[in-house]
Design a protein around this motif. Structure first.
Motif, PDB file in Angstrom:
ATOM      1  N   LEU A 144       0.664  -1.399   0.030  1.00  0.00           N
ATOM      2  CA  LEU A 144       0.004   0.045  -0.046  1.00  0.00           C
ATOM      3  C   LEU A 144       0.801   1.191  -0.018  1.00  0.00           C
ATOM      4  CD1 LEU A 144      -2.920  -1.102   2.682  1.00  0.00           C
ATOM      5  CD2 LEU A 144      -3.086  -0.707   0.165  1.00  0.00           C
ATOM      6  N   GLN A 145       2.011   1.012   0.752  1.00  0.00           N
ATOM      7  CA  GLN A 145       2.857   2.419   0.840  1.00  0.00           C
ATOM      8  C   GLN A 145       3.661   2.552  -0.425  1.00  0.00           C
ATOM      9  OE1 GLN A 145       5.954   2.167   3.988  1.00  0.00           O
ATOM     10  NE2 GLN A 145       6.215   4.579   3.688  1.00  0.00           N
ATOM     11  N   ALA A 146       3.927   1.517  -1.309  1.00  0.00           N
ATOM     12  CA  ALA A 146       4.699   1.747  -2.066  1.00  0.00           C
ATOM     13  C   ALA A 146       3.769   2.007  -3.440  1.00  0.00           C
ATOM     14  CB  ALA A 146       5.375   0.336  -2.833  1.00  0.00           C
ATOM     15  N   TRP A 147       2.707   1.551  -3.272  1.00  0.00           N
ATOM     16  CA  TRP A 147       1.483   1.971  -4.470  1.00  0.00           C
ATOM     17  C   TRP A 147       1.481   3.642  -4.274  1.00  0.00           C
ATOM     18  CZ3 TRP A 147      -4.433   0.366  -3.887  1.00  0.00           C
ATOM     19  CH2 TRP A 147      -5.059   0.937  -4.847  1.00  0.00           C
ATOM     20  N   ILE A 148       1.297   3.992  -3.111  1.00  0.00           N
ATOM     21  CA  ILE A 148       0.978   5.418  -2.925  1.00  0.00           C
ATOM     22  C   ILE A 148       2.129   6.087  -3.318  1.00  0.00           C
ATOM     23  CG2 ILE A 148       1.279   7.182  -1.096  1.00  0.00           C
ATOM     24  CD1 ILE A 148      -0.721   5.384   0.307  1.00  0.00           C
ATOM     25  N   LEU A 149       3.496   5.951  -2.980  1.00  0.00           N
ATOM     26  CA  LEU A 149       4.388   6.557  -3.564  1.00  0.00           C
ATOM     27  C   LEU A 149       4.623   6.493  -5.159  1.00  0.00           C
ATOM     28  CD1 LEU A 149       6.993   5.454  -1.001  1.00  0.00           C
ATOM     29  CD2 LEU A 149       6.184   7.563  -1.338  1.00  0.00           C
ATOM     30  N   ASN A 150       4.165   5.446  -5.778  1.00  0.00           N
ATOM     31  CA  ASN A 150       4.234   5.538  -6.967  1.00  0.00           C
ATOM     32  C   ASN A 150       3.075   6.441  -7.800  1.00  0.00           C
ATOM     33  OD1 ASN A 150       6.411   3.732  -7.500  1.00  0.00           O
ATOM     34  ND2 ASN A 150       5.051   2.009  -7.883  1.00  0.00           N
ATOM     35  N   ARG A 151       2.044   6.877  -6.897  1.00  0.00           N
ATOM     36  CA  ARG A 151       1.021   7.794  -7.662  1.00  0.00           C
ATOM     37  C   ARG A 151       1.278   9.124  -7.589  1.00  0.00           C
ATOM     38  NH1 ARG A 151      -4.235   5.097  -7.110  1.00  0.00           N
ATOM     39  NH2 ARG A 151      -5.350   6.879  -6.242  1.00  0.00           N
ATOM     40  N   VAL A 152       2.399   9.419  -6.915  1.00  0.00           N
ATOM     41  CA  VAL A 152       2.957  11.022  -6.593  1.00  0.00           C
ATOM     42  C   VAL A 152       3.994  11.286  -7.109  1.00  0.00           C
ATOM     43  CG1 VAL A 152       1.251  10.885  -4.571  1.00  0.00           C
ATOM     44  CG2 VAL A 152       3.741  10.477  -4.469  1.00  0.00           C
ATOM     45  N   GLU A 153       4.214  12.611  -7.416  1.00  0.00           N
ATOM     46  CA  GLU A 153       5.591  13.069  -7.806  1.00  0.00           C
ATOM     47  C   GLU A 153       6.457  13.114  -6.605  1.00  0.00           C
ATOM     48  OE1 GLU A 153       5.497  16.611 -10.062  1.00  0.00           O
ATOM     49  OE2 GLU A 153       3.464  15.873 -11.283  1.00  0.00           O
ATOM     50  N   PRO A 154       7.762  13.246  -6.885  1.00  0.00           N
ATOM     51  CA  PRO A 154       8.624  13.345  -5.710  1.00  0.00           C
ATOM     52  C   PRO A 154       8.513  14.329  -4.609  1.00  0.00           C
ATOM     53  CG  PRO A 154       9.961  12.854  -7.788  1.00  0.00           C
ATOM     54  CD  PRO A 154       8.627  13.141  -8.150  1.00  0.00           C
ATOM     55  N   ALA A 155       7.821  15.787  -5.254  1.00  0.00           N
ATOM     56  CA  ALA A 155       7.566  16.709  -4.230  1.00  0.00           C
ATOM     57  C   ALA A 155       6.522  16.394  -3.088  1.00  0.00           C
ATOM     58  CB  ALA A 155       7.523  18.052  -5.071  1.00  0.00           C
ATOM     59  N   GLN A 156       5.631  15.561  -3.639  1.00  0.00           N
ATOM     60  CA  GLN A 156       4.798  15.146  -2.878  1.00  0.00           C
ATOM     61  C   GLN A 156       4.711  13.848  -1.922  1.00  0.00           C
ATOM     62  OE1 GLN A 156       3.675  16.287  -6.168  1.00  0.00           O
ATOM     63  NE2 GLN A 156       3.784  18.186  -4.787  1.00  0.00           N
ATOM     64  N   ARG A 157       6.143  13.278  -1.653  1.00  0.00           N
ATOM     65  CA  ARG A 157       6.184  12.270  -1.218  1.00  0.00           C
ATOM     66  C   ARG A 157       5.966  12.430   0.411  1.00  0.00           C
ATOM     67  NH1 ARG A 157      11.647  10.313  -4.068  1.00  0.00           N
ATOM     68  NH2 ARG A 157      10.684   9.612  -5.972  1.00  0.00           N
ATOM     69  N   GLY A 158       6.474  13.746   0.815  1.00  0.00           N
ATOM     70  CA  GLY A 158       6.050  14.044   2.359  1.00  0.00           C
ATOM     71  C   GLY A 158       4.783  13.919   2.737  1.00  0.00           C
ATOM     72  N   GLN A 159       3.913  14.728   1.768  1.00  0.00           N
ATOM     73  CA  GLN A 159       2.571  14.706   2.327  1.00  0.00           C
ATOM     74  C   GLN A 159       1.799  13.282   1.831  1.00  0.00           C
ATOM     75  OE1 GLN A 159       4.162  16.962   0.379  1.00  0.00           O
ATOM     76  NE2 GLN A 159       3.074  19.029   0.197  1.00  0.00           N
ATOM     77  N   ALA A 160       2.196  12.661   1.025  1.00  0.00           N
ATOM     78  CA  ALA A 160       1.898  10.943   0.923  1.00  0.00           C
ATOM     79  C   ALA A 160       2.120  10.522   1.681  1.00  0.00           C
ATOM     80  CB  ALA A 160       2.274  10.860  -0.665  1.00  0.00           C
TER      81      ALA A 160
END
Length: 401
Positions: free
Chosen positions: A326-342
Motif C-alpha cells: 500500500l505504501q509503495a503504491w502510494i509513492l508510485n502515484r505521486v511526484e517526488p515533491a509530494q512524497r512527504g504529504q503522501a
C-alpha cells in the motif's frame, strides 16, 4: 525505455540506505518493546480495557495531528525534523519511568505521539529519497524489513524483561538506548536521491503554489490510505490486546505470536516487493488480505500455543504483503515533491485505524471477550476486500494506478 533500464541497475544498498534502514530498526525496536508491555503496566496502575485502548488511541491521535503538519512544512529539512523527532522520543521514553498513575501515563503517550508522528513521516520520506525510483517496491520492502526484524525481537524481549528482575524500568531503559542508537544512525545519512523519478521525470511541469488542503494531505494517496486505515483497525486490536487475550485463554508466552508473525513478515517481504514491481498491487494485496482474514478467525478460537502460532504465521504473511505494498503504491502515484504529504497521509490513516481500532475494540472486548472481539475484526477485512475489489473492477478497462 533506456532511462528505465538505466534506473533498473541503480545501486540500492548505498551507505545512506543502510544507515536509514538501521535507524528504522533501532527506532522500531524501542517502540515495539513498549507495545505488549505498556498495556500490562496500565492494568498494574489500575486502568481498565478502555484505558488500555487509550494507550494506543491517544498516542495515535497526536501522531495523526502531527504527521500532516510535518509533511507540509518539512520541505528539504527531512533530516533535521527526523533528528528532532528522535530526540523527543528518547526524552519521553525515558520519562515513562516516572509515570506512576494512569493520567501521567496517558499524558506521556500524548507527547510520544507527537514525536512518533514526526519520525515516521520523515524517516519514510528520507528512505524514499535514497531509493532508486524503479526499485521502489523492492526498496520499501527492504526498508520495512527493519521494522519487521524489530517486531520479531523486541516484543518477546520486552515481555521477558517485564516478567524478570528488571520489570518495567528495565524495558524503559532498553527502549531508550535503542532510540539513541537510531538517532546516531540517522545522523550519518548525508545525501539524498529522488530528484528524478522514473514515473514523473519525463514531464516538466510548472510548480503552482500548493493549497492549504494539499499541504495537509495528498489527494492521490487517499484511496490506498483508506485501505491502510481498515488494516490498521485490525492491527490495533492485535497489538493492544494480544497479551491480555493470552491471559484470558490461559496461553503462556504470547511473545511467540510476535516472533512468528515477524519472521513471516520478513520472509514475505523478500518476495512481495519484487512481485509488486513486476506484476502490480493486485497480485500482492488481494492474497494478503485473505490471509489476514483467515488469521483472525484462527486467533479468535485459539486456545493453545499451536493455534496461536498458526494465526501468527497467517497474519505475518498477510500483513507483510499488504502494508508495504500500500505504501509503495502510494509513492508510485505521486511526484517526488509530494512524497512527504503522501507518506503523512498514509501513516496518518494507518495510525487512525490503529488508534480507533484499539479504542473501539477495547470497548467491544469489555462487553464481550477478546476472542469475540477478534471474530468481529474479521468483518473489517471483509469490508477491505469489498472496497478493494470494487476499485479494481471499476478500473479494469484502464491501467491500475
Amino acid at each position: 525505455m533506456e532511462n528505465v533500464q538505466q534506473q533498473r541497475v541503480e545501486k540500492l544498498w548505498t551507505a545512506d540506505f543502510i544507515l536509514i534502514t538501521l535507524a528504522s530498526f533501532f527506532l522500531f525496536f524501542g517502540f515495539q518493546m513498549l507495545l505488549p508491555t505498556l498495556p500490562v503496566y496500565m492494568q498494574d496502575l489500575g486502568g481498565d480495557n478502555t484505558a488500555v485502548g487509550l494507550i494506543i488511541g491517544i498516542f495515535t491521535v497526536f501522531a495523526l495531528v502531527t504527521r500532516p503538519l510535518v509533511g507540509a512544512v518539512m520541505g528539504d529539512s527531512k533530516k533535521g525534523w527526523l533528528m528532532a523527532g528522535l530526540l523527543l522520543c528518547f526524552v519521553i521514553i525515558s520519562g515513562y519511568h516516572w509515570t506512576t498513575s494512569v493520567v501521567l501515563l496517558l499524558l506521556a503517550r500524548c507527547v510520544h505521539g507527537v514525536g512518533w508522528g514526526v519520525v515516521t513521516v520523515t524517516s519514510g520520506t528520507l528512505a524514499a529519497d535514497v531509493i532508486p525510483a524503479a526499485r521502489r517496491g523492492e526498496g520499501i520492502g527492504y526498508f520495512g524489513l527493519a521494522s519487521t526484524l524489530a517486531m520479531a525481537l523486541a516484543p518477546a524481549i520486552g515481555l521477558a524483561i517485564l516478567d524478570g528482575a528488571g520489570q518495567m524500568p528495565g524495558v524503559i531503559l532498553v527502549a531508550a538506548v535503542s532510540t539513541i542508537l537510531s538517532f546516531l544512525c540517522a545522523w550519518g545519512v548525508k545525501s539524498k536521491r529522488g530528484n528524478k523519478d522514473v514515473h514523473t521525470a519525463n514531464v516538466e511541469k510548472p510548480q503552482a503554489k500548493p493549497s492549504f488542503r494539499s499541504q495537509l494531505f495528498e489527494p492521490k494517496a487517499l484511496f490506498p490510505s483508506l485501505l491502510a486505515l481498515l488494516i490498521g483497525i485490525v492491527y490495533g486490536g492485535i497489538v493492544s490486546f494480544i497479551t491480555l487475550f493470552g491471559k484470558e485463554v490461559n496461553i503462556g508466552n504470547v511473545g511467540l505470536f510476535f516472533t512468528l508473525n515477524a519472521v513471516c513478515l520478513l520472509v514475505v517481504r523478500l518476495i512481495s516487493g519484487r512481485l509488486f514491481d513486476r506484476k502490480g498491487h493486485v497480485w500482492v494485496i488481494l492474497p494478503g488480505s485473505v490471509l489476514i482474514a483467515a488469521s483472525l478467525i484462527v486467533l479468535s478460537y485459539a486456545d493453545s500455543q499451536m493455534t496461536l502460532a498458526i494465526s501468527a504465521i497467517l497474519f505475518g504473511f498477510g500483513f507483510g504483503a499488504v502494508q508495504p505494498s500500500l505504501q509503495a503504491w502510494i509513492l508510485n502515484r505521486v511526484e517526488p515533491a509530494q512524497r512527504g504529504q503522501a507518506n503523512a497521509t498514509f501513516y496518518s490513516m494507518f495510525d487512525l485505524g490503529i488508534g480507533g481500532g484499539a479504542m473501539l475494540l477495547g470497548r467491544l472486548a469489555e462487553a464481550t471477550s477478546y476472542a469475540a472481539m477478534y471474530r468481529y475484526s474479521f468483518f473489517v477485512i471483509v469490508l477491505f476486500c469489498i472496497v478493494y475489489v470494487s476499485y479494481v473492477w471499476r478500473r479494469r478497462q484502464s491501467p491500475l494506478k
